[in-house]
Design an enzyme around this catalytic site. Sequence first.
Site, PDB file in Angstrom:
ATOM      1  CB  CYS A 193      -7.261   3.129   4.189  1.00  0.00           C
ATOM      2  SG  CYS A 193      -7.782   2.325   5.707  1.00  0.00           S
ATOM      3  CG  ASN A 251      -8.820  -2.161   3.082  1.00  0.00           C
ATOM      4  OD1 ASN A 251      -8.278  -3.264   3.144  1.00  0.00           O
ATOM      5  ND2 ASN A 251      -8.555  -1.205   3.940  1.00  0.00           N
ATOM      6  CD  GLU A 252      -9.082  -2.147   7.873  1.00  0.00           C
ATOM      7  OE1 GLU A 252      -8.399  -3.095   8.254  1.00  0.00           O
ATOM      8  OE2 GLU A 252      -9.055  -1.031   8.418  1.00  0.00           O
ATOM      9  CD  GLU A 288      -2.824   1.246   2.362  1.00  0.00           C
ATOM     10  OE1 GLU A 288      -2.720   0.453   3.314  1.00  0.00           O
ATOM     11  OE2 GLU A 288      -3.774   2.024   2.209  1.00  0.00           O
TER      12      GLU A 288
HETATM   13  O1  AHR Z   1      -1.939  -1.022   6.839  1.00  0.00           O
HETATM   14  C1  AHR Z   1      -2.424   0.231   7.168  1.00  0.00           C
HETATM   15  C2  AHR Z   1      -3.941   0.268   7.178  1.00  0.00           C
HETATM   16  O2  AHR Z   1      -4.451  -0.548   8.171  1.00  0.00           O
HETATM   17  C3  AHR Z   1      -4.608  -0.238   5.933  1.00  0.00           C
HETATM   18  O3  AHR Z   1      -4.676   0.722   4.961  1.00  0.00           O
HETATM   19  C4  AHR Z   1      -5.964  -0.605   6.396  1.00  0.00           C
HETATM   20  O4  AHR Z   1      -6.514  -1.664   5.663  1.00  0.00           O
HETATM   21  C5  AHR Z   1      -5.776  -0.929   7.855  1.00  0.00           C
HETATM   22  O5  AHR Z   1      -6.648  -0.210   8.638  1.00  0.00           O
END
Ligand code: AHR
Length: 658
Positions: free
Chosen positions: A243, A377-378, A47
């Site tokens: 994110c 994502n999450e 990321e």
């Molecule tokens: O790894 C950092 C962040 O942690 C990522 O962007 C997200 O998926 C998680 O909250």
Amino acid sequence: MIRNRFLLAALALLLGLAASAQTHRMDIDLKKVGAPVQPTMYGIFFEDINFAADGGLYAELVKNRSFEFPQDPLQGWKAFGKVEVRNDGPFERCPHYVRLVDPGHAHKWTGLDNEGFFGIGVKGGENYRFTVWARVPDGGSSELRLELVNTASMGENQFVCQMPLTVSGREWKQYEVLMTPSETLEKAVLRIFLVGKRTTVDLEHVSLFPVDTWMGHRNGMRKDLAQALADLKPGVFRFPGGCIVEGADLPTRYNWKNTVGPVENRPINENRWEYTFPHRFFPDYFQSYGLGFFEFFQLSEEIGNEPHPIPSSGKNCQFQHDDPDAHCPVDKLQPYIQDAQDMIEFANGPVTSTWGKVRADMGHPAPFNLKFIGIGNEQWDPIYPEHLEPFVKAIRAAYPDIRIVGTSGPDSEGKQFDYLWPEMKRLGADLVDEHFYRPYDWFLAQGARYDNYDRKGPKVFAGEYACHAKGRKYNHFYASLLEAAFMTTIERNADIVHMATYAPLFAHIEGWQWRPDLIWYDNLRSMRTASWHVQHLYGKYKGQNALTLKMDGANVTGAPGQDGLFASAVKDGDKVYVKVINTSERPQPVELAFTGLKKKETVRAVERVDFTSGLLYEDNTLDEPARIVPVTNDFHGEGKSLTAMVPPCCFTVFVITR
Ligand code: AHR
């Protein structure tokens, strides 16, 4: 404190006091070959956080090379003389460029300095490729002088490299100059002088790359950083986030279509991590998208793993903006679903398809053979499954072989987790991505995490994890040891856990927002952390099949009776790798007892790899990158069982052959 106790324990070992410790027996059944350890099991997750792309893995050295930073098109540049920013340049989606005009005075100069990312790191004697799109708007020709400058120099010359460049004609053309600095500088400046008197020159997309990039690609990756990834032999490569997939809001989400095609025409996007942490605020953090989806797929192919992209699910980042009206309504999701399908076509489609042709035009007619895709994502609450469902239907209909990864939200357990897992099962997700940045006690309590998961549901992707110690939220050896302990439950449950990736991957020492991270660097050097070595050992000793391992006749749980020991075993042809993690502060004797051998058959010790350190709360550094590294030691013995001592706070891999 533990460190002192660790030293005392080591002393105790020397004095022979360890002999009184209980020997724990690890029963390893060689007859019952367990589930295959998936080739995707140990992977990497990239990321663009902590200046991981621009200023990191992406080897471009010029910041704001296209003059597109929105608040100030000259951010990262220092202009002198007569410099004007214009916006009718040759690249539609990056329209800005600069016009340099001679000040018309014998002793005055026009030009530009670029500061790079925390400076421009150059190595003496190595070649750097300067490129620029340029023209002389009035026709004829003009002269530029390019310099790599040591701004701190008190010597005769400020520059460590000086090269001429002649620009000619009214048409935009790309020019290239090789620059070879005479000295190594961590923080050089790129300087461009307009030398031609009574002339005007336009410049666009000013770029400087080391020639020696990973695999020699022109729009390439920093070699040491890509090599640190390749050396992990990762089985899966998840990108681009995190994110960042959602951005700060829908308009700033990661739009993969903006990241392919000629680099000059990839519009920049703000980096959502720019805003996130006021304690380390980088108002100049943008994504050039020079490291885009083609480059991700290519790197994944070159490293030899399965690409695993994540398109937007049409939702905002719920951490930043969870107003329901800010998400795309479910009945208006079609453009997002189309983006996801087009992404699959970009990776796998024939060269005759719209997006397959884009890939082919970029130099890769063969498909990338994409097998996995994650949607969003999450994310959490019913709004996530509501968004996911139409994606699943459309992708299943068009691409039945693609495996779809959903999420269990940002927590390792609790309300959202308990709600989302059954929802992922209901929707038929193939894998569920779990995230856990958790403290010591959480990691120590996870010995049996996956033992009782539903074997009929989706598989597990432990997609983001790292030990985040309270009060010690930085890289250190002890945190990596607990990650190793946790990974035994992954390995023993290889039938259900198919992927696992530590996070985040990269951090620039001057540009980080989040830590711990797997690999750190400055402009010239990089360092592999203790956590990297844990990942490396698991990747190296991955084996082919899990083996059943019991400790003193019971499942490995990390419960108090097991004295802080964690273990797992895998089979690799005739070899067996037994991983034992002693998280306690005293040495512990273990017996590796093998069942399932023929009557007269024995096993033989080959060697052991011990990963330990007296510097429990420290890690490698850029100055000392190898002070905490695994060591291969002798390991002797033959029989139906082997005995060994595992030092305090140590991750040991025993290599055994039949
Ligand atoms: O790894 C950092 C962040 O942690 C990522 O962007 C997200 O998926 C998680 O909250």
